[in-house]
Design an enzyme around this catalytic site. Structure first.
Site, PDB file in Angstrom:
ATOM      1  N   ASP A   2      -4.527 -19.821  -4.131  1.00  0.00           N
ATOM      2  CA  ASP A   2      -5.253 -21.017  -3.688  1.00  0.00           C
ATOM      3  C   ASP A   2      -6.655 -21.084  -4.273  1.00  0.00           C
ATOM      4  OD1 ASP A   2      -3.031 -21.350  -2.158  1.00  0.00           O
ATOM      5  OD2 ASP A   2      -4.093 -21.503  -0.239  1.00  0.00           O
ATOM      6  N   HIS A   5      -5.874 -15.725  -3.501  1.00  0.00           N
ATOM      7  CA  HIS A   5      -6.816 -16.683  -4.076  1.00  0.00           C
ATOM      8  C   HIS A   5      -7.198 -16.196  -5.470  1.00  0.00           C
ATOM      9  CE1 HIS A   5      -7.014 -17.286   0.262  1.00  0.00           C
ATOM     10  NE2 HIS A   5      -7.418 -18.528   0.022  1.00  0.00           N
TER      11      HIS A   5
HETATM   12 ZN    ZN Z   1      -8.074 -22.988   0.347  1.00  0.00          ZN
END
Ligand code: ZN
Length: 449
Positions: free
Chosen positions: A245, A393
Site C-alpha cells: 500500500d 507498504h
Molecule cells: Zn494506506
C-alpha cells in the site's frame, strides 16, 4: 704452498663433492612426478569414478577439489580424499546428489624420511554426476493453456519438456528451456477439454555438450475451458498474495524502496499487487508502474490522496485515482483497497461500476508501526498460510529489506507468491467479482458501515 696444506685442500674438495652429490640424490629421492591422464572413468546420478596414470615411485595420491566459496570467494583447492599405494589409480566420489559438479586435481605423494612430498599439480579436470530424473507437474492455468512446473537443482543448465495428447508420446512437442533457474513454463492455444501428458528431463553442460538425466514421471491434465489468467500458478499448491500500500515510493538519496522490492520480485519471478495513492503517480514515478506491469504485477487503487480515511472516502477519491493511474501507465487499476480498510455503500458501488473487486488483508505485517525488517520478516513467516493476503507498504526501506529475505523463505516453504486477483482466480476457479471484498482467498466480507 707446502705439501701438507695441499693435502688438506684436496681432502676438503673431496668432502665438498661427496656431500653435494648426497644432497642432489636426496632431492631426487623425494621428488615425485606430476600426475597425468586424470579423467572421469564412469559416473551415475550418485557417484563419480576418477582415474589417472600411475606415477613412478609414488606412494599414493591426494585428490583435491576446488571450492570457489573458500578464502572469502577467492576460491581454493581443498583435499577431498586419498588413494593409498602407487598402483591405486582410482577414486570414487560416492553418495552425492545428481548434477554435482567437481573441479578436480590429483597430486602424487612420496614418503621420504617420515615426511611426505607432493608432486606439483597438473591439469584440472571437471567431473560430475548425472542429473536426477526430472519430476514434473502439469496443470492448466487458463482457457487453452497448458502449464508445467518442475523442481530445479543446482548446476543444471536447462530442461527439455515434452507434451503430447498420447500417453505414449508418439508425436510429442518439445519445449527447450536453456536456463537452469527456470522452474515453470506455459503454452497456450490448445483445445479446451483435451487431455495432455507431460514429461521432462534436465541437463547440465560439459563444454558444449549436454549431459542429460533420465526422463522422469508422466503428469497429465485436462486443458481448462474457463477463461482464467493465472499463467504458471499451480492452483493445487499453496500460495499467498503480496499487497503493498501507499506507494509508489519516491526516490531519496538515490534509493527507492518500490524499485528495490521490484528487483526482488523480478529475481524470483513472483508477483504482487500494488495499491497506489493517485497523487503519488507522476512523471517521476510512472516508470515504476510500467515496470510493475512488465513483471506481471497488479495495479491497485488506494484513493487519490489518502487524506480521506475509512468511511470518509468519497466516490471522487476512487475515480480520480483510477484516472490518474491510467493516464500515466495506460492501464486502469483492477482492484481497490480503502485506506483503513472500511467499506461503505458508496465505495462498493463505485468499485462495482469500475469493475474492481476489493481486497482487505488477513496477515498484517505492521511494517508502518515497527519499521523493523526483522519484525516484518517474522510477522510474515509466522503468519503466512495458504490463501493469505499479506499487507505491507512499499514506501519503507525496512519493508524492502525484509522482502529480500521473505521471498526466498516463502518459496523454500513451498509457497507461490502471486497477486490478489491471481490468487482468487487460482483458488476459486473464477476471477474476483467487482464490488466484492476479499479478506483472503476463502473469506468474503461485504458488510458496509
Ligand atoms: Zn494506506
Amino acid at each position: 704452498m707446502t705439501k701438507k696444506i695441499r693435502t688438506v685442500s684436496i681432502l676438503l674438495i673431496v668432502v665438498i663433492i661427496i656431500s653435494a652429490a648426497a644432497a642432489v640424490s636426496s632431492v631426487a629421492n623425494r621428488e615425485v612426478k606430476a600426475v597425468s591422464g586424470v579423467a572421469m572413468e564412469a559416473n551415475s546420478v550418485s557417484y563419480v569414478l576418477i582415474r589417472w596414470d600411475r606415477v613412478k615411485r609414488a606412494d599414493g595420491y591426494y585428490i583435491y577439489r576446488f571450492n570457489p566459496e573458500a578464502e572469502n570467494g577467492k576460491g581454493k583447492y581443498e583435499r577431498l580424499g586419498k588413494a593409498e599405494g602407487g598402483d591405486n589409480c582410482r577414486y570414487k566420489i560416492k553418495d552425492i546428489p545428481g548434477a554435482s559438479v567437481y573441479d578436480i586435481k590429483v597430486n602424487a605423494y612420496r614418503k621420504y624420511f617420515k615426511k611426505e612430498y607432493e608432486s606439483k599439480s597438473a591439469q584440472e579436470v571437471r567431473v560430475y554426476s548425472i542429473p536426477d530424473a526430472l519430476q514434473v507437474c502439469a496443470f492448466s492455468g487458463g482457457r487453452g493453456v497448458l502449464s508445467v512446473e518442475w523442481e530445479i537443482a543446482e548446476n543444471l543448465a536447462g530442461y527439455e519438456i515434452q507434451y503430447d495428447k498420447s500417453s505414449d508420446f508418439t508425436e510429442p512437442a518439445l519445449l527447450d528451456i536453456a536456463h537452469g533457474d527456470t522452474r515453470n513454463i506455459s503454452v497456450d492455444g490448445l483445445n479446451p477439454g483435451d487431455t495432455y501428458y507431460v514429461k521432462g528431463r534436465s541437463y547440465l553442460t560439459d563444454k558444449d555438450e549436454r549431459i542429460y538425466g533420465e526422463w522422469g514421471n508422466i503428469s497429465s491434465t485436462v486443458i481448462n475451458k474457463k477463461d482464467l489468467n493465472i499463467g504458471t500458478i499451480n492452483p493445487n499448491k499453496p500460495m499467498v498474495a503480496f499487497s503493498f500500500d501507499d506507494g509508489p515510493a519516491f526516490t531519496y538519496d538515490g534509493k527507492n524502496s518500490t524499485e528495490k522490492i521490484l528487483d526482488v520480485l523480478e529475481k524470483y519471478n513472483v508477483h504482487a499487487t500494488f495499491f497506489m495513492v493517485g497523487d503519488r503517480v507522476n512523471d517521476e514515478t510512472k516508470s515504476l508502474l510500467q515496470r510493475e506491469l512488465a513483471l506481471g504485477c497488479e495495479l491497485g487503487n488506494h484513493t487519490y490522496s489518502h487524506k480521506h480515511y475509512g468511511e470518509n472516502v468519497t466516490v471522487a477519491d476512487i475515480s480520480k485515482a483510477s484516472e490518474r493511474i491510467k493516464k500515466y501507465c495506460g492501464k486502469s487499476p483492477t482492484v481497490f483497497r480503502c485506506p483503513g480498510g472500511k467499506l461503505t455503500a458508496d465505495i462498493r458501488n463505485e468499485c462495482k461500476k469500475e469493475g474492481m473487486p476489493l481486497a482487505y488483508w488477513s496477515v498484517d505485517t505492521e511494517d508502518w508501526k515497527s519499521k523493523d525488517a526483522k519484525k516484518i520478516y517474522k510477522n510474515v513467516i509466522n503468519q503466512a498460510y495458504d490463501g493469505a493476503i499479506i499487507l505491507m507498504h512499499d514506501i519503507y526501506p525496512e519493508t524492502a529489506e525484509a522482502v529480500e529475505k521473505i521471498v526466498p523463505k516463502l518459496i523454500e516453504k513451498g509457497y507461490q507468491i502471486v497477486t490478489v486477483s491471481e490468487m482468487i482466480e487460482a483458488k476459486t476457479g473464477n476471477p474476483p467479482k467487482p464490488g466484492q471484498q476479499y479478506i483472503d482467498s476463502e473469506t468474503i466480507n461485504n458488510h458496509t458501515k
